[in-house]
Scaffold this motif. Structure first.
Motif, PDB file in Angstrom:
ATOM      1  N   THR A 121       0.436   7.394  -9.911  1.00 30.73           N
ATOM      2  CA  THR A 121       1.156   6.669  -8.874  1.00 30.73           C
ATOM      3  C   THR A 121       2.606   7.121  -8.852  1.00 30.73           C
ATOM      4  OG1 THR A 121      -0.289   4.740  -9.075  1.00 30.73           O
ATOM      5  CG2 THR A 121       1.858   4.401  -8.034  1.00 30.73           C
ATOM      6  N   HIS A 172       2.764   2.698  -2.313  1.00 33.13           N
ATOM      7  CA  HIS A 172       2.841   3.470  -3.551  1.00 33.13           C
ATOM      8  C   HIS A 172       1.461   3.992  -3.936  1.00 33.13           C
ATOM      9  CE1 HIS A 172       6.341   0.653  -3.877  1.00 33.13           C
ATOM     10  NE2 HIS A 172       6.943   1.780  -4.177  1.00 33.13           N
ATOM     11  N   HIS A 173       1.361   5.319  -3.995  1.00 30.82           N
ATOM     12  CA  HIS A 173       0.097   5.968  -4.357  1.00 30.82           C
ATOM     13  C   HIS A 173       0.427   7.382  -4.811  1.00 30.82           C
ATOM     14  CE1 HIS A 173       0.707   7.572  -0.317  1.00 30.82           C
ATOM     15  NE2 HIS A 173       0.653   6.328   0.161  1.00 30.82           N
ATOM     16  N   ALA A 174      -0.539   8.268  -4.821  1.00 29.04           N
ATOM     17  CA  ALA A 174      -0.303   9.624  -5.327  1.00 29.04           C
ATOM     18  C   ALA A 174       0.608  10.441  -4.420  1.00 29.04           C
ATOM     19  CB  ALA A 174      -1.639  10.347  -5.520  1.00 29.04           C
ATOM     20  N   THR A 232       3.226   9.008  -2.291  1.00 33.07           N
ATOM     21  CA  THR A 232       4.134   7.986  -1.769  1.00 33.07           C
ATOM     22  C   THR A 232       5.200   8.605  -0.870  1.00 33.07           C
ATOM     23  OG1 THR A 232       3.809   6.629  -3.739  1.00 33.07           O
ATOM     24  CG2 THR A 232       5.778   6.192  -2.420  1.00 33.07           C
ATOM     25  N   THR A 288       2.959  -0.269 -10.193  1.00 29.27           N
ATOM     26  CA  THR A 288       3.717   0.902 -10.622  1.00 29.27           C
ATOM     27  C   THR A 288       4.498   0.590 -11.896  1.00 29.27           C
ATOM     28  OG1 THR A 288       5.606   0.294  -9.222  1.00 29.27           O
ATOM     29  CG2 THR A 288       3.956   1.756  -8.262  1.00 29.27           C
ATOM     30  N   THR A 318       0.802  -1.230   0.000  1.00 24.00           N
ATOM     31  CA  THR A 318       0.000   0.000   0.000  1.00 24.00           C
ATOM     32  C   THR A 318       0.833   1.277   0.000  1.00 24.00           C
ATOM     33  OG1 THR A 318      -0.159  -0.044   2.425  1.00 24.00           O
ATOM     34  CG2 THR A 318      -1.905  -1.151   1.179  1.00 24.00           C
TER      35      THR A 318
END
Length: 204
Positions: free
Chosen positions: A115, A29-31, A33, A61, A27
């Motif tokens: 991402t 890695h996202h907008a 990170t 990613t 979890t």
């Protein structure tokens, strides 16, 4: 009853490389990170050819993107070269020899489709015995593999003729500056690694 292994964690770090905590790899890695530890490795055969890999299209990613031999994250308390050896076995089915640190201070931030990857990502180089040895990639991680001549690969990446991941493109520029022969790239000082990362192997 289905059982699962322990949750895979990554090490969160401050801008100066000190550990600030951990987060689940699944979890992280996202907008937005957070900065965390990682590594990249460039694997060469006995003829000096480089193994390049195409990331599986199922990856969260940079799916389907060509990149260097392997990337990953050291677990909390895991020496970076131990993490590289583990990743090479699990992702590519390869045993790596002569592993050495070449870019201890590399870091990058990249975004694709919302991402973000944001990592302190030292770079290592290693050897896979044989000439064009056959990898056995995990299809959940790697879609395709190729052995390529380093000199041609670097020239194509730097000229923009070959599309690769953001981190690979930036790394190739720094590796090219070390000299044309990967086997002659100087070993870097492990003291230049982020403070949260160690190079002392427990591989035995």
């Amino acid at each position: 009853m289905t059982t699962t292994g322990p949750e895979e964690l990554v090490v969160l770090v401050s801008a100066d490389g000190h550990a600030t905590g951990t987060a689940p790899k699944a979890t992280v890695h996202h907008a937005d990170t957070p900065l965390h530890l990682a590594f990249s490795v460039y694997l060469f055969d006995d003829r000096g050819s480089l193994l390049v890999t195409r990331r599986a299209r199922s990856k969260a990613t940079f799916p389907g993107i060509w990149t260097n031999s392997a990337c990953g994250h050291p677990a909390p308390g895991e020496a970076v070269e131990d993490a590289v050896l583990r990743r090479a076995r699990d992702e590519l089915g390869l045993d790596v020899r002569d592993l050495r640190l070449v870019l201890p201070r590399f870091s990058y931030r990249a975004e694709m489709d919302g991402t973000v990857e944001w990592e302190l990502c030292p770079v290592l180089a290693g050897r896979v015995p044989g000439v064009v040895p056959e990898p056995f990639p995990d299809p959940a991680e790697v879609e395709e593999v190729r052995w390529v001549a380093w000199e041609a690969f670097a020239a194509d990446v730097l000229s923009g003729r070959r599309s690769v991941s953001t981190w690979c493109r930036e790394q190739v520029a720094e590796l090219d500056a070390l000299g044309p022969d990967p086997s002659a790239w100087p070993k870097a000082d492990p003291a230049d690694l982020p403070p949260a990362m160690t190079f002392r192997s427990r591989a035995g």
